[in-house]
Design an enzyme around this catalytic site. Sequence first.
Site, PDB file in Angstrom:
ATOM      1  N   HIS A  16      -0.305   2.393  10.745  1.00 14.64           N
ATOM      2  CA  HIS A  16       0.903   1.664  10.373  1.00 14.64           C
ATOM      3  C   HIS A  16       2.091   2.150  11.189  1.00 14.64           C
ATOM      4  O   HIS A  16       2.026   3.162  11.873  1.00 14.64           O
ATOM      5  CB  HIS A  16       1.208   1.806   8.868  1.00 14.64           C
ATOM      6  CG  HIS A  16       1.662   3.177   8.449  1.00 14.64           C
ATOM      7  ND1 HIS A  16       2.152   3.464   7.195  1.00 14.64           N
ATOM      8  CD2 HIS A  16       1.700   4.358   9.112  1.00 14.64           C
ATOM      9  CE1 HIS A  16       2.468   4.729   7.116  1.00 14.64           C
ATOM     10  NE2 HIS A  16       2.198   5.297   8.252  1.00 14.64           N
ATOM     11  N   CYS A  35       8.156   7.465  12.277  1.00 17.14           N
ATOM     12  CA  CYS A  35       7.359   6.359  11.723  1.00 17.14           C
ATOM     13  C   CYS A  35       7.737   5.015  12.345  1.00 17.14           C
ATOM     14  O   CYS A  35       7.083   4.013  12.092  1.00 17.14           O
ATOM     15  CB  CYS A  35       7.504   6.301  10.208  1.00 17.14           C
ATOM     16  SG  CYS A  35       6.751   7.707   9.397  1.00 17.14           S
ATOM     17  N   HIS A  41       0.666   4.778  14.121  1.00 15.82           N
ATOM     18  CA  HIS A  41      -0.142   5.993  14.057  1.00 15.82           C
ATOM     19  C   HIS A  41      -1.035   5.880  12.837  1.00 15.82           C
ATOM     20  O   HIS A  41      -0.805   5.030  11.977  1.00 15.82           O
ATOM     21  CB  HIS A  41       0.764   7.228  13.947  1.00 15.82           C
ATOM     22  CG  HIS A  41       1.660   7.144  12.749  1.00 15.82           C
ATOM     23  ND1 HIS A  41       2.877   6.497  12.779  1.00 15.82           N
ATOM     24  CD2 HIS A  41       1.493   7.562  11.476  1.00 15.82           C
ATOM     25  CE1 HIS A  41       3.419   6.542  11.575  1.00 15.82           C
ATOM     26  NE2 HIS A  41       2.598   7.184  10.767  1.00 15.82           N
ATOM     27  N   HIS A  43      -3.488   7.375   9.481  1.00 15.45           N
ATOM     28  CA  HIS A  43      -3.607   8.355   8.398  1.00 15.45           C
ATOM     29  C   HIS A  43      -4.989   8.246   7.778  1.00 15.45           C
ATOM     30  O   HIS A  43      -5.561   7.161   7.716  1.00 15.45           O
ATOM     31  CB  HIS A  43      -2.580   8.093   7.294  1.00 15.45           C
ATOM     32  CG  HIS A  43      -1.176   8.322   7.701  1.00 15.45           C
ATOM     33  ND1 HIS A  43      -0.645   9.575   7.888  1.00 15.45           N
ATOM     34  CD2 HIS A  43      -0.176   7.456   7.971  1.00 15.45           C
ATOM     35  CE1 HIS A  43       0.623   9.477   8.248  1.00 15.45           C
ATOM     36  NE2 HIS A  43       0.936   8.189   8.306  1.00 15.45           N
ATOM     37  N   HIS A  81      -9.701   0.953   8.121  1.00 19.39           N
ATOM     38  CA  HIS A  81      -9.720   0.893   9.584  1.00 19.39           C
ATOM     39  C   HIS A  81      -8.929  -0.294  10.131  1.00 19.39           C
ATOM     40  O   HIS A  81      -9.301  -0.881  11.153  1.00 19.39           O
ATOM     41  CB  HIS A  81     -11.160   0.912  10.124  1.00 19.39           C
ATOM     42  CG  HIS A  81     -11.717   2.301  10.196  1.00 19.39           C
ATOM     43  ND1 HIS A  81     -12.083   3.013   9.080  1.00 19.39           N
ATOM     44  CD2 HIS A  81     -11.933   3.128  11.254  1.00 19.39           C
ATOM     45  CE1 HIS A  81     -12.512   4.203   9.447  1.00 19.39           C
ATOM     46  NE2 HIS A  81     -12.428   4.304  10.754  1.00 19.39           N
ATOM     47  N   GLU A 133      -0.721  10.477   1.611  1.00 25.65           N
ATOM     48  CA  GLU A 133      -0.660  10.213   3.041  1.00 25.65           C
ATOM     49  C   GLU A 133      -1.099  11.466   3.805  1.00 25.65           C
ATOM     50  O   GLU A 133      -1.763  11.399   4.821  1.00 25.65           O
ATOM     51  CB  GLU A 133       0.766   9.813   3.430  1.00 25.65           C
ATOM     52  CG  GLU A 133       0.880   9.258   4.818  1.00 25.65           C
ATOM     53  CD  GLU A 133       2.288   8.752   5.120  1.00 25.65           C
ATOM     54  OE1 GLU A 133       2.677   7.710   4.563  1.00 25.65           O
ATOM     55  OE2 GLU A 133       2.983   9.409   5.905  1.00 25.65           O
TER      56      GLU A 133
HETATM   57 NI    NI Z   1       2.678   7.253   8.758  1.00 25.75          NI
END
Ligand code: NI
Length: 143
Positions: A16, A35, A41, A43, A81, A133
């Site tokens: 995200h 972010c 990136h 998680h 994914h 997260e």
């Molecule tokens: Ni993030």
Amino acid sequence: MERSLIARRLMFSAAHFYRQESFSDEKNRETFGLCYTPHGHGHNYVIEAFIDGPIDPDTKLVVNLTDLDRVLREATEPLEHRHLNFDVPEFKNSSAGKIPTSENIALYLRDRIIKALPSLAPNLKLNRLRLYETDALWVEVIE
Ligand code: NI
């Protein structure tokens, strides 16, 4: 009837970025820091679902674990994914309601789990849902 709270943990991976389309480039950078990137990136998210319900007199279970896992897996499956900003309609544009923050993802998952619970057993309640997260950052939705 006796009641109990059962908690189950499950992992999924997704990518995200945070961007509010009504903000300027500068304000997005100020607000979201790392972010706010064009490509995002990833998680490895962890959810913890706390299910409250009566203990079945025959099985002595609140809920069958296989059934609960299926509900949790089906809730996270559309995110698994995926790049949330591009692949998931609920997060696809960057308006206020749709930024894929952990807060927003937790609400998305809460709604899907609540919708599916009646198919498992009567009187089950999602007591709370945690979305991690990282080990050091999580949000919790309390019903
Ligand atoms: Ni993030």
